[in-house]
Write a protein that holds these residues in place. Structure first.
Motif, PDB file in Angstrom:
ATOM      1  N   THR A  84       0.554  -1.111   0.164  1.00 17.77           N
ATOM      2  CA  THR A  84      -0.306   0.112  -0.391  1.00 17.77           C
ATOM      3  C   THR A  84       0.728   1.570   0.187  1.00 17.77           C
ATOM      4  O   THR A  84       0.564   2.233  -1.213  1.00 17.77           O
ATOM      5  N   ALA A  85       1.790   1.009   1.039  1.00 23.35           N
ATOM      6  CA  ALA A  85       2.508   2.586   1.162  1.00 23.35           C
ATOM      7  C   ALA A  85       3.561   3.207  -0.441  1.00 23.35           C
ATOM      8  O   ALA A  85       3.523   3.446  -0.465  1.00 23.35           O
ATOM      9  N   PRO A  86       4.360   1.962  -0.193  1.00 24.51           N
ATOM     10  CA  PRO A  86       4.858   2.494  -2.152  1.00 24.51           C
ATOM     11  C   PRO A  86       4.037   2.977  -3.241  1.00 24.51           C
ATOM     12  O   PRO A  86       4.798   3.447  -4.077  1.00 24.51           O
ATOM     13  N   PHE A  89       2.703   6.658  -2.319  1.00 26.32           N
ATOM     14  CA  PHE A  89       3.709   7.375  -2.773  1.00 26.32           C
ATOM     15  C   PHE A  89       4.139   7.374  -4.333  1.00 26.32           C
ATOM     16  O   PHE A  89       4.028   8.562  -4.833  1.00 26.32           O
ATOM     17  N   VAL A  90       4.184   5.859  -5.121  1.00 21.02           N
ATOM     18  CA  VAL A  90       3.848   6.342  -6.745  1.00 21.02           C
ATOM     19  C   VAL A  90       2.428   7.193  -6.813  1.00 21.02           C
ATOM     20  O   VAL A  90       2.872   8.081  -8.051  1.00 21.02           O
ATOM     21  N   ALA A  91       2.020   6.901  -6.424  1.00 23.29           N
ATOM     22  CA  ALA A  91       0.324   7.816  -6.785  1.00 23.29           C
ATOM     23  C   ALA A  91       0.776   8.902  -6.286  1.00 23.29           C
ATOM     24  O   ALA A  91       0.118   9.789  -7.378  1.00 23.29           O
ATOM     25  N   ASN A  92       1.076   9.980  -5.463  1.00 24.24           N
ATOM     26  CA  ASN A  92       1.225  11.024  -5.215  1.00 24.24           C
ATOM     27  C   ASN A  92       2.569  11.566  -6.423  1.00 24.24           C
ATOM     28  O   ASN A  92       3.178  12.695  -6.140  1.00 24.24           O
ATOM     29  N   GLY A  93       3.199  10.958  -6.924  1.00 18.80           N
ATOM     30  CA  GLY A  93       4.584  11.263  -7.892  1.00 18.80           C
ATOM     31  C   GLY A  93       5.421  10.613  -7.693  1.00 18.80           C
ATOM     32  O   GLY A  93       6.943  11.290  -8.212  1.00 18.80           O
ATOM     33  N   GLY A  94       5.720   9.510  -6.683  1.00 18.71           N
ATOM     34  CA  GLY A  94       7.147   9.267  -6.312  1.00 18.71           C
ATOM     35  C   GLY A  94       7.618   8.458  -6.547  1.00 18.71           C
ATOM     36  O   GLY A  94       7.130   7.291  -7.844  1.00 18.71           O
ATOM     37  N   GLN A  95       9.461   8.583  -7.386  1.00 22.57           N
ATOM     38  CA  GLN A  95       9.661   7.611  -8.024  1.00 22.57           C
ATOM     39  C   GLN A  95      10.054   7.307  -7.803  1.00 22.57           C
ATOM     40  O   GLN A  95      11.421   5.911  -6.898  1.00 22.57           O
ATOM     41  N   ARG A 213       6.561  -5.175  -0.254  1.00 21.54           N
ATOM     42  CA  ARG A 213       7.013  -5.902  -1.963  1.00 21.54           C
ATOM     43  C   ARG A 213       8.794  -4.966  -1.440  1.00 21.54           C
ATOM     44  O   ARG A 213       8.602  -3.662  -1.267  1.00 21.54           O
ATOM     45  N   GLN A 214       9.756  -5.703  -2.703  1.00 23.25           N
ATOM     46  CA  GLN A 214      10.990  -4.642  -2.435  1.00 23.25           C
ATOM     47  C   GLN A 214      11.005  -3.599  -2.883  1.00 23.25           C
ATOM     48  O   GLN A 214      10.965  -3.206  -4.095  1.00 23.25           O
ATOM     49  N   THR A 215      11.232  -2.496  -2.546  1.00 22.34           N
ATOM     50  CA  THR A 215      10.971  -1.176  -3.004  1.00 22.34           C
ATOM     51  C   THR A 215      12.725  -0.265  -2.885  1.00 22.34           C
ATOM     52  O   THR A 215      12.555  -0.349  -2.344  1.00 22.34           O
ATOM     53  N   HIS A 308       6.682   1.438 -12.691  1.00 28.06           N
ATOM     54  CA  HIS A 308       7.205   1.411 -11.599  1.00 28.06           C
ATOM     55  C   HIS A 308       7.123  -0.014 -10.764  1.00 28.06           C
ATOM     56  O   HIS A 308       7.214  -0.424  -9.443  1.00 28.06           O
ATOM     57  N   LEU A 309       7.452  -1.160 -11.660  1.00 30.80           N
ATOM     58  CA  LEU A 309       7.263  -2.866 -11.458  1.00 30.80           C
ATOM     59  C   LEU A 309       8.013  -2.504 -12.303  1.00 30.80           C
ATOM     60  O   LEU A 309       8.722  -3.133 -13.562  1.00 30.80           O
ATOM     61  N   ASN A 310       9.154  -3.938 -11.706  1.00 34.01           N
ATOM     62  CA  ASN A 310      10.515  -4.585 -11.936  1.00 34.01           C
ATOM     63  C   ASN A 310      10.830  -5.477 -11.978  1.00 34.01           C
ATOM     64  O   ASN A 310      11.390  -5.832 -10.839  1.00 34.01           O
ATOM     65  N   ILE A 311      10.769  -6.450 -13.087  1.00 36.35           N
ATOM     66  CA  ILE A 311      10.817  -8.174 -12.900  1.00 36.35           C
ATOM     67  C   ILE A 311      12.110  -8.026 -13.675  1.00 36.35           C
ATOM     68  O   ILE A 311      12.703  -9.302 -13.712  1.00 36.35           O
ATOM     69  N   ASP A 312      12.959  -7.324 -14.012  1.00 32.35           N
ATOM     70  CA  ASP A 312      13.547  -7.975 -15.232  1.00 32.35           C
ATOM     71  C   ASP A 312      14.695  -8.504 -13.891  1.00 32.35           C
ATOM     72  O   ASP A 312      15.733  -8.956 -13.970  1.00 32.35           O
ATOM     73  N   LEU A 313      15.564  -7.569 -12.911  1.00 31.44           N
ATOM     74  CA  LEU A 313      16.823  -7.418 -12.347  1.00 31.44           C
ATOM     75  C   LEU A 313      16.314  -9.182 -11.160  1.00 31.44           C
ATOM     76  O   LEU A 313      17.202  -9.598 -11.015  1.00 31.44           O
ATOM     77  N   TYR A 314      14.817  -9.102 -10.840  1.00 35.73           N
ATOM     78  CA  TYR A 314      15.165 -10.593 -10.085  1.00 35.73           C
ATOM     79  C   TYR A 314      14.554 -11.993 -11.013  1.00 35.73           C
ATOM     80  O   TYR A 314      15.688 -12.962 -10.905  1.00 35.73           O
ATOM     81  N   GLN A 315      15.027 -11.954 -11.991  1.00 39.95           N
ATOM     82  CA  GLN A 315      14.320 -12.713 -13.200  1.00 39.95           C
ATOM     83  C   GLN A 315      16.820 -13.013 -13.608  1.00 39.95           C
ATOM     84  O   GLN A 315      16.667 -14.055 -13.996  1.00 39.95           O
TER      85      GLN A 315
END
Length: 344
Positions: A84-86, A89-95, A213-215, A308-315
Motif C-alpha cells: 500500500t505505502a509504495p 507514494f507512487v500515486a503522489n508522484g514518487g519515483q 514488496r522490495q522497493t 514502477h514494477l521491475n521484474i527484470d532484475l529478479y529474473q
C-alpha cells in the motif's frame, strides 16, 4: 559424519572466495519487526549478502510511511514496507519501483478479545463494529476491499479507526475502545498471550494477495542495477535456507523480532504467512486496483503502475543462481513460480 561436515565447511569457504579481498559495498535496507521479513535476517546472518559483495545494514521502522520516507530521502537503498505505502507514494508522484518480494499471501489478520471471538465469524459480522487499522498497511487495504466485495460500506456500516502502530491497535482492543483490530505477524499469535485471538486472516479475505514488496528509488535501480541483482541473489539464497532449515531460521528471526520462539515458528511456518523474493507483478497490479477501489488512490489516476514494477532484475538474479545450481529443485520451482506470478 566428520567427512560430511568438513566437506560442507569447504564448500562454504569456496563460495565465499569471490568476496575475499574485496571491499564490500555499503547497502542500507529497512524492515518492520515481523517474521515475514525473514529473508533479510537470514541473508544477513548466514553471510549471503557478504557472499554477494554487499555490506548490508538493516534498519528497523515502526510503520511503512516512515520507511518510505527514508527511501525517498536517500537514507535507505531499499526496504520492504508493504504494498500500500509504495503504491500510495507512487500515486503522489514518487519515483519508486518495486523490484522484488518479501512477505506475501497473508501475514495480517483481525484480532479481538477471546471471549468475543464468536462475534467475528465472517465479514458481515463487522457491521456496527469499531475496527482499528494501521493506515497504509496491507491489512488495511485488504480489509476495506473485502468489505466492498461483500457489499458492506465501510464508511457507513462500521467505524474504521486509523492508528499509528499495531501495538496501539492491540492496546485499544484490550481496553475495549475497539471491538477488533487489524495487525500483522508476530502480533497475530503473540496477542493470544494477552487475552486476544486472531479471528480472521487476510488470506481468508483475499487469496494470494500481495504484501511487502522490495522497493527502491527508480533512479537507484537504473544507476546501480548490479548491486540490486546481487541483493536479490542473496535473498534467493535466503529463501532456500528458510525453506530447508526451519529451526535455525527461527533462531535467526528471534534476533530481530523480540517475541517467544514458539510464536515465531507458528507465524513463519503456520500456513497463514509466507515469504518469497519473487516480485509478483500480477499481484501488485491487482493490489493497485484495490487501492483505487478503497479510495487510497484516485480512481481516475493516470499513473501507469507497470512502469514502477521491475521484474527484470529478479529474473536475471534467479537465472544466474540457476546457472550455478541447474538441478536444484527449490530454484527450479522458483523459476516456475516466476512465470506464473509475473508473465502473461
Amino acid at each position: 559424519m566428520k567427512k560430511i561436515v568438513l566437506l560442507t565447511v569447504l564448500i562454504t569457504l569456496i563460495a565465499a572466495l569471490p568476496s575475499w579481498g574485496k571491499e564490500l559495498k555499503k547497502f542500507n535496507a529497512g524492515y518492520l519487526a515481523s517474521p515475514g521479513h525473514v529473508l533479510y535476517f537470514v541473508a544477513k546472518e548466514k553471510g549471503f549478502f557478504a557472499e554477494e559483495g554487499l555490506d548490508v545494514n538493516l534498519f528497523l521502522f515502526t510503520n511503512s510511511g516512515e520507511g518510505m520516507n527514508a527511501i525517498q530521502s536517500g537514507k535507505l537503498d531499499a526496504g520492504t514496507f508493504g504494498t500500500t505505502a509504495p503504491l500510495k507514494f507512487v500515486a503522489n508522484g514518487g519515483q519508486f519501483t518495486m523490484f522484488g518480494g518479501q512477505m506475501e499471501n497473508g501475514g495480517s489478520g483481525l484480532v479481538a478479545k477471546k471471549e468475543r471471538a464468536g462475534e467475528f465469524k465472517n465479514l458481515k459480522h463487522l457491521k456496527g463494529k469499531k475496527i482499528g487499522v494501521v493506515r497504509l498497511s496491507t491489512g488495511d487495504v485488504v480489509l476495506r476491499g473485502a468489505l466492498l466485495r461483500e457489499n458492506i460500506d465501510w464508511k457507513k456500516d462500521l467505524t474504521i479507526v486509523e492508528l499509528e502502530s499495531p501495538g496501539a491497535v492491540l492496546e485499544a482492543v484490550k481496553k475495549g475502545s475497539l471491538d477488533a483490530g487489524m495487525v500483522w505477524a508476530p502480533h497475530l499469535k503473540n496477542c493470544e498471550k494477552q487475552g486476544l485471538k486472531t479471528v480472521l486472516y487476510t488470506d481468508q479475505m483475499e487469496k494470494d494477495h500481495s504484501c511487502c514488496r522490495q522497493t527502491a528509488l527508480t533512479k537507484s535501480l537504473q544507476e546501480r542495477p548490479d548491486d540490486y541483482i546481487h541483493f536479490l541473489r542473496a535473498l534467493i539464497k535466503a529463501y532456500r535456507f528458510y525453506q530447508t532449515h526451519q529451526d535455525e531460521t527461527v533462531e535467526i528471526i528471534a534476533k530481530y523480532v523480540k517475541v517467544d520462539k514458539d510464536v515465531i515458528k507458528e507465524e513463519t511456518y503456520g500456513g497463514h504467512c509466507a515469504s518469497h523474493p519473487d516480485p509478483g507483478k500480477k499481484g501488485s497490479v491487482r493490489f493497485w486496483e484495490n487501492t483505487k477501489k478503497v479510495g487510497y488512490v484516485d480512481p481516475a489516476s493516470k499513473v501507469d503502475i507497470a512502469r514502477h514494477l521491475n521484474i527484470d532484475l529478479y529474473q536475471k538474479a534467479l537465472a544466474s543462481i540457476l546457472k550455478e545450481n541447474p538441478k536444484d529443485k527449490i530454484y527450479l520451482k522458483m523459476k516456475k513460480d516466476f512465470k506464473a506470478r509475473n508473465l502473461v
